[in-house]
Design an enzyme around this catalytic site. Structure first.
Site, PDB file in Angstrom:
ATOM      1  N   ALA A   1       2.407   7.389 -14.043  1.00 57.11           N
ATOM      2  CA  ALA A   1       3.281   6.394 -14.658  1.00 57.11           C
ATOM      3  C   ALA A   1       3.628   5.288 -13.670  1.00 57.11           C
ATOM      4  CB  ALA A   1       4.554   7.065 -15.171  1.00 57.11           C
ATOM      5  N   SER A   2       3.893   5.676 -12.426  1.00 63.69           N
ATOM      6  CA  SER A   2       4.250   4.662 -11.426  1.00 63.69           C
ATOM      7  C   SER A   2       3.089   3.720 -11.162  1.00 63.69           C
ATOM      8  CB  SER A   2       4.705   5.344 -10.122  1.00 63.69           C
ATOM      9  OG  SER A   2       3.612   5.935  -9.423  1.00 63.69           O
ATOM     10  N   LYS A   3       1.882   4.254 -11.109  1.00 65.14           N
ATOM     11  CA  LYS A   3       0.727   3.422 -10.803  1.00 65.14           C
ATOM     12  C   LYS A   3       0.315   2.560 -11.999  1.00 65.14           C
ATOM     13  CE  LYS A   3       0.096   4.525  -6.505  1.00 65.14           C
ATOM     14  NZ  LYS A   3       0.262   3.503  -5.442  1.00 65.14           N
TER      15      LYS A   3
ATOM     16  N   SER B   1      -3.916   2.778  -8.382  1.00 60.71           N
ATOM     17  CA  SER B   1      -4.731   3.993  -8.336  1.00 60.71           C
ATOM     18  C   SER B   1      -5.532   4.097  -9.616  1.00 60.71           C
ATOM     19  CB  SER B   1      -3.834   5.224  -8.188  1.00 60.71           C
ATOM     20  OG  SER B   1      -4.570   6.418  -8.406  1.00 60.71           O
TER      21      SER B   1
ATOM     22  N   ASN C   1       0.798  -1.218   0.000  1.00 55.08           N
ATOM     23  CA  ASN C   1       0.000   0.000   0.000  1.00 55.08           C
ATOM     24  C   ASN C   1       0.836   1.277   0.000  1.00 55.08           C
ATOM     25  OD1 ASN C   1      -2.405   1.835   0.776  1.00 55.08           O
ATOM     26  ND2 ASN C   1      -1.005   2.048   2.514  1.00 55.08           N
TER      27      ASN C   1
ATOM     28  N   TYR D   1       3.507  10.246 -11.047  1.00 57.76           N
ATOM     29  CA  TYR D   1       2.642   9.427 -10.204  1.00 57.76           C
ATOM     30  C   TYR D   1       1.814   8.467 -11.062  1.00 57.76           C
ATOM     31  CZ  TYR D   1      -1.174   8.195  -7.026  1.00 57.76           C
ATOM     32  OH  TYR D   1      -2.106   7.510  -6.272  1.00 57.76           O
TER      33      TYR D   1
END
Length: 259
Positions: A157-159, A142, A90, A155
């Protein structure tokens, strides 16, 4: 009795927000908890709150981006508990920033927590699950993984990468009886949402409260989600009720994205 009762569940980013909601809900369902966060004081507060609902609650102060420290911590947990049945990845950070203002340090920080930490913790815990030929790994991605995020590209891109890992890991772990799934929260009533409001107000003017209302306006259910909404979905995927579900990403977003 809930299907996560008695399971050893490791939750990262457990000191606040969605992570704390996950921890509280899992405690109510009778799970044994291993709460992970780098904020020692907040983590101890979370631990005490969960101990009101279940007896076996351990706290581990850990920086998941420090791979060797993280591996050492996992080894110690395994010595103490002998197993980790469920890993819920998480821990995550979000930053609202204009495309041309994102600096290398911003990119590295967001990707390090949201992607690197998730991958290497899954690696450390997953090898023990393979030995037992059972386990469940849940990634908290997300809804930003599904939509353009022009003010938080790093953000988003990371998710999105988290969803790619979910599919690849599900394929890899499948033959060992280990399931890998993800949940994709929409706007949730957390400190992160308040930070988004402040950042958007700084960029566009007006109040943080109005910025949040504009941000969540398209939600068909017309309310901001609660951490427990995510927790119930994640713990279903972690439970034996979802024994034939792997490689999936469940939206928990009030209908912002529909099938």
């Amino acid at each position: 009795m809930d299907n996560v009762a008695g399971k050893f569940i490791m939750i990262t980013g457990a000191a606040r927000g969605i992570g704390l909601g996950l921890a509280r809900t899992a405690a109510e369902k009778g799970a044994n908890l291993i709460l992970v966060d780098r904020d020692e004081e907040a983590l101890e507060t979370a631990k005490r709150a969960c101990q009101e609902k279940t007896d076996d609650v351990k706290s581990v102060v850990m920086d998941i981006t420090n791979v060797q420290e993280m591996r050492n911590s996992v080894d110690q947990v395994m010595m103490d508990t002998e197993r980790i049945d469920v890993l819920i990845n998480n821990a995550g950070i979000m930053q609202t920033k204009h495309f041309f203002e994102i600096e290398e340090k911003d990119w590295d920080r967001v990707l390090s927590v949201n992607l690197k930490g998730l991958f290497f913790l899954s690696q450390a815990v997953g090898k023990h699950m393979i030995t037992r030929r059972q386990g469940s790994i849940i990634h908290v991605s997300s809804i930003a993984s599904r939509f353009p995020r022009p003010l938080a590209m790093h953000y988003g891109a990371s998710k999105a990468a988290v969803l790619s890992l979910t599919k690849s890991m599900a394929e890899f772990f499948g033959e060992y009886g280990v399931r890998v799934n993800a949940v994709c929260p929409g706007p949730m009533e957390t400190e992160m949402l308040q930070a988004i409001g402040r950042d958007r107000a700084s960029l566009f003017g007006g109040s943080a409260e109005k910025a949040i209302l504009d941000y969540v306006g398209p939600i068909p259910l017309k309310r901001v989600g609660q951490p427990r909404d995510v927790a119930e979905a994640a713990l279903f995927l972690a439970s034996d009720h979802a024994a034939y579900i792997t490689g999936q990403a469940l939206n928990v977003c009030g209908g912002v994205q529909m099938v």
